[in-house]
Enzyme design. Structure first.
Site, PDB file in Angstrom:
ATOM      1  N   GLU A  43       0.905  -1.320   0.028  1.00 39.04           N
ATOM      2  CA  GLU A  43      -0.141   0.139  -0.097  1.00 39.04           C
ATOM      3  C   GLU A  43       0.904   1.244   0.222  1.00 39.04           C
ATOM      4  O   GLU A  43       1.610   1.459   0.743  1.00 39.04           O
ATOM      5  CB  GLU A  43      -1.031  -0.092   1.327  1.00 39.04           C
ATOM      6  CG  GLU A  43      -1.893   1.304   0.989  1.00 39.04           C
ATOM      7  CD  GLU A  43      -2.562   1.631   2.199  1.00 39.04           C
ATOM      8  OE1 GLU A  43      -2.579   0.881   3.427  1.00 39.04           O
ATOM      9  OE2 GLU A  43      -3.342   2.526   2.136  1.00 39.04           O
ATOM     10  N   ASP A  68       4.720   4.851   3.726  1.00 39.49           N
ATOM     11  CA  ASP A  68       4.331   6.545   3.734  1.00 39.49           C
ATOM     12  C   ASP A  68       5.586   7.182   4.123  1.00 39.49           C
ATOM     13  O   ASP A  68       6.553   6.599   4.928  1.00 39.49           O
ATOM     14  CB  ASP A  68       3.187   6.528   4.973  1.00 39.49           C
ATOM     15  CG  ASP A  68       2.405   7.798   4.348  1.00 39.49           C
ATOM     16  OD1 ASP A  68       1.307   7.691   4.194  1.00 39.49           O
ATOM     17  OD2 ASP A  68       3.063   8.944   4.214  1.00 39.49           O
ATOM     18  N   GLU A  95      10.017   6.796   0.776  1.00 39.89           N
ATOM     19  CA  GLU A  95       9.143   7.471  -0.483  1.00 39.89           C
ATOM     20  C   GLU A  95       9.156   6.368  -1.379  1.00 39.89           C
ATOM     21  O   GLU A  95      10.167   5.480  -1.468  1.00 39.89           O
ATOM     22  CB  GLU A  95      10.542   8.464  -1.105  1.00 39.89           C
ATOM     23  CG  GLU A  95       9.678   9.493  -1.989  1.00 39.89           C
ATOM     24  CD  GLU A  95       9.343   8.712  -3.543  1.00 39.89           C
ATOM     25  OE1 GLU A  95       8.329   8.959  -3.998  1.00 39.89           O
ATOM     26  OE2 GLU A  95      10.164   8.018  -3.726  1.00 39.89           O
ATOM     27  N   ASP A 118      -2.217  12.342  -2.813  1.00 40.96           N
ATOM     28  CA  ASP A 118      -2.226  13.764  -2.698  1.00 40.96           C
ATOM     29  C   ASP A 118      -2.838  14.137  -4.187  1.00 40.96           C
ATOM     30  O   ASP A 118      -1.970  13.978  -5.254  1.00 40.96           O
ATOM     31  CB  ASP A 118      -0.721  14.348  -2.465  1.00 40.96           C
ATOM     32  CG  ASP A 118      -0.326  13.944  -0.910  1.00 40.96           C
ATOM     33  OD1 ASP A 118      -1.235  13.971  -0.347  1.00 40.96           O
ATOM     34  OD2 ASP A 118       0.598  13.776  -0.638  1.00 40.96           O
ATOM     35  N   LYS A 122      -3.972  22.292  -8.153  1.00 37.49           N
ATOM     36  CA  LYS A 122      -3.762  23.261  -9.340  1.00 37.49           C
ATOM     37  C   LYS A 122      -3.000  22.776 -10.416  1.00 37.49           C
ATOM     38  O   LYS A 122      -2.341  21.761 -10.525  1.00 37.49           O
ATOM     39  CB  LYS A 122      -2.862  24.220  -8.543  1.00 37.49           C
ATOM     40  CG  LYS A 122      -3.681  24.679  -7.226  1.00 37.49           C
ATOM     41  CD  LYS A 122      -3.249  26.349  -7.065  1.00 37.49           C
ATOM     42  CE  LYS A 122      -4.293  26.802  -6.172  1.00 37.49           C
ATOM     43  NZ  LYS A 122      -3.939  26.346  -4.472  1.00 37.49           N
ATOM     44  N   ASP A 154     -10.435  11.032  -4.577  1.00 34.12           N
ATOM     45  CA  ASP A 154     -11.671  11.605  -4.708  1.00 34.12           C
ATOM     46  C   ASP A 154     -11.726  12.838  -5.681  1.00 34.12           C
ATOM     47  O   ASP A 154     -12.741  13.646  -5.736  1.00 34.12           O
ATOM     48  CB  ASP A 154     -11.868  12.520  -3.185  1.00 34.12           C
ATOM     49  CG  ASP A 154     -10.895  13.382  -3.003  1.00 34.12           C
ATOM     50  OD1 ASP A 154      -9.433  13.092  -3.164  1.00 34.12           O
ATOM     51  OD2 ASP A 154     -11.141  14.769  -3.063  1.00 34.12           O
TER      52      ASP A 154
HETATM   53  C1  LIG Z   1      -3.977  12.216   1.027  1.00 34.31           C
HETATM   54  S1  LIG Z   1      -3.087  11.086   2.099  1.00 34.31           S
HETATM   55  C2  LIG Z   1      -3.989   9.654   2.099  1.00 34.31           C
HETATM   56  C3  LIG Z   1      -3.664   8.678   3.002  1.00 34.31           C
HETATM   57  C4  LIG Z   1      -4.765   7.497   2.976  1.00 34.31           C
HETATM   58  N1  LIG Z   1      -4.216   6.676   2.004  1.00 34.31           N
HETATM   59  C5  LIG Z   1      -6.039   7.580   2.939  1.00 34.31           C
HETATM   60  O1  LIG Z   1      -6.740   7.504   1.959  1.00 34.31           O
HETATM   61  O2  LIG Z   1      -6.659   8.148   4.015  1.00 34.31           O
HETATM   62  C6  LIG Z   1      -1.701  10.832   1.443  1.00 34.31           C
HETATM   63  C7  LIG Z   1      -0.679  10.090   1.950  1.00 34.31           C
HETATM   64  O3  LIG Z   1       0.545   9.710   0.941  1.00 34.31           O
HETATM   65  C8  LIG Z   1       1.599   9.916   1.466  1.00 34.31           C
HETATM   66  N2  LIG Z   1       2.463  10.013   0.241  1.00 34.31           N
HETATM   67  C9  LIG Z   1       2.284  11.021  -0.636  1.00 34.31           C
HETATM   68  N3  LIG Z   1       3.363  10.734  -1.456  1.00 34.31           N
HETATM   69  C10 LIG Z   1       4.175   9.658  -1.293  1.00 34.31           C
HETATM   70  C11 LIG Z   1       5.424   9.111  -1.535  1.00 34.31           C
HETATM   71  N4  LIG Z   1       5.835   9.419  -2.893  1.00 34.31           N
HETATM   72  N5  LIG Z   1       6.016   8.022  -1.043  1.00 34.31           N
HETATM   73  C12 LIG Z   1       5.317   7.719   0.176  1.00 34.31           C
HETATM   74  N6  LIG Z   1       4.237   8.202   0.741  1.00 34.31           N
HETATM   75  C13 LIG Z   1       3.699   9.302  -0.020  1.00 34.31           C
HETATM   76  C14 LIG Z   1       1.383  11.210   2.236  1.00 34.31           C
HETATM   77  O4  LIG Z   1       2.579  11.217   3.237  1.00 34.31           O
HETATM   78  C15 LIG Z   1       0.237  10.942   2.916  1.00 34.31           C
HETATM   79  O5  LIG Z   1       0.099  10.277   4.257  1.00 34.31           O
END
Ligand SMILES: C[S@@+](CC[C@H](N)C(=O)[O-])C[C@H]1O[C@@H](n2cnc3c(N)ncnc32)[C@H](O)[C@@H]1O
Length: 215
Positions: A43, A68, A95, A118, A122, A154
């Site tokens: 995940e 994460d 990452e 994320d 924009k 979303d």
């Molecule tokens: C908007 S949150 C969504 C969290 C969860 N999946 C949910 O739906 O509730 C996006 C998560 O992805 C992580 N994230 C974003 N880009 C990432 C990357 N390149 N590698 C690891 N984690 C990442 C962020 O730190 C954040 O916790």
């Protein structure tokens, strides 16, 4: 000149389920880490760990790596997985691309889940989105033939973009055909972000593709 050093200290995570990506060997022995040779599921962006805990509870026959780069999220995910007494989950702070490249073997994943990445809404930010053509091409060889890529967002423009991208990949087949995406998938655990967006009246875009097996 007065210099003020701002220290970003990471809350230490003391959990048997936690792995720091920077301390992991290249190509770690996952069978040793999990204590069995069960198939691996990844995940990406596990947030607070709600989704991985739900899935790992349902599927003790699979080993889940929840990734994460957000330390507090990793801490919450570890606590949640520990409370559920799961042994088939490891939370990795790293990452995504860097971790996959260093720590996973080709064709080693049975499934990948990416929930509410994320959105970088924009127009000028969109190149920062995790899932794009380059990422799909990068990820594909790490999936076993028959492995499933699950994507949910979303953000309509992100959902439609990823659905269109995957539609053009000869190596993948659409599991939701004839639909390109659905707004509801029975049995799919809802994440914190999904629930938040649904409460705001937004729809979730679910996209599911399978890596084709050789004919
Ligand atoms: C908007 S949150 C969504 C969290 C969860 N999946 C949910 O739906 O509730 C996006 C998560 O992805 C992580 N994230 C974003 N880009 C990432 C990357 N390149 N590698 C690891 N984690 C990442 C962020 O730190 C954040 O916790």
């Amino acid at each position: 000149m007065l210099q003020v050093a701002i220290m970003h200290t990471l809350i230490p995570i003391e959990s048997p389920l936690f792995l720091s990506g920077s301390e992991l060997d290249e190509q770690p022995a996952w069978a040793m880490i999990f204590g069995n040779r069960n198939p691996l599921v990844l995940e990406i962006g596990c947030g607070i760990g709600d989704f991985v805990v739900a899935m790992a509870t349902r599927h003790p026959e699979l080993n889940f790596i929840a990734l994460d780069f957000y330390n507090k999220g990793c801490l919450k995910s570890c606590k949640r997985a520990e409370r559920a007494e799961l042994t088939n989950v490891r939370i990795v702070r790293d990452e995504a691309r860097s971790f996959i490249r260093r720590c996973l073997a080709p064709a080693s994943l049975q499934a990948v889940f990416i929930n509410c990445p994320d959105p970088w809404p924009k127009r000028y930010q969109r190149k920062r989105r995790l899932v794009n053509q380059e990422f799909i091409s990068f990820l594909e060889p790490y999936l076993q033939p028959g492995a499933i890529l699950h994507f949910a967002t979303d953000f309509d423009d992100y959902g439609i973009d990823v659905a269109n991208l995957l539609r053009r990949q000869p190596g993948f087949e659409n599991l939701l055909a004839p639909d390109h995406w659905r707004h509801d998938l029975e049995g799919y655990p809802r994440t914190k972000y999904m629930l938040k967006f649904m409460a705001e009246g937004k729809e979730i875009y679910f996209v599911q593709y399978r890596r084709r097996t050789a004919e």
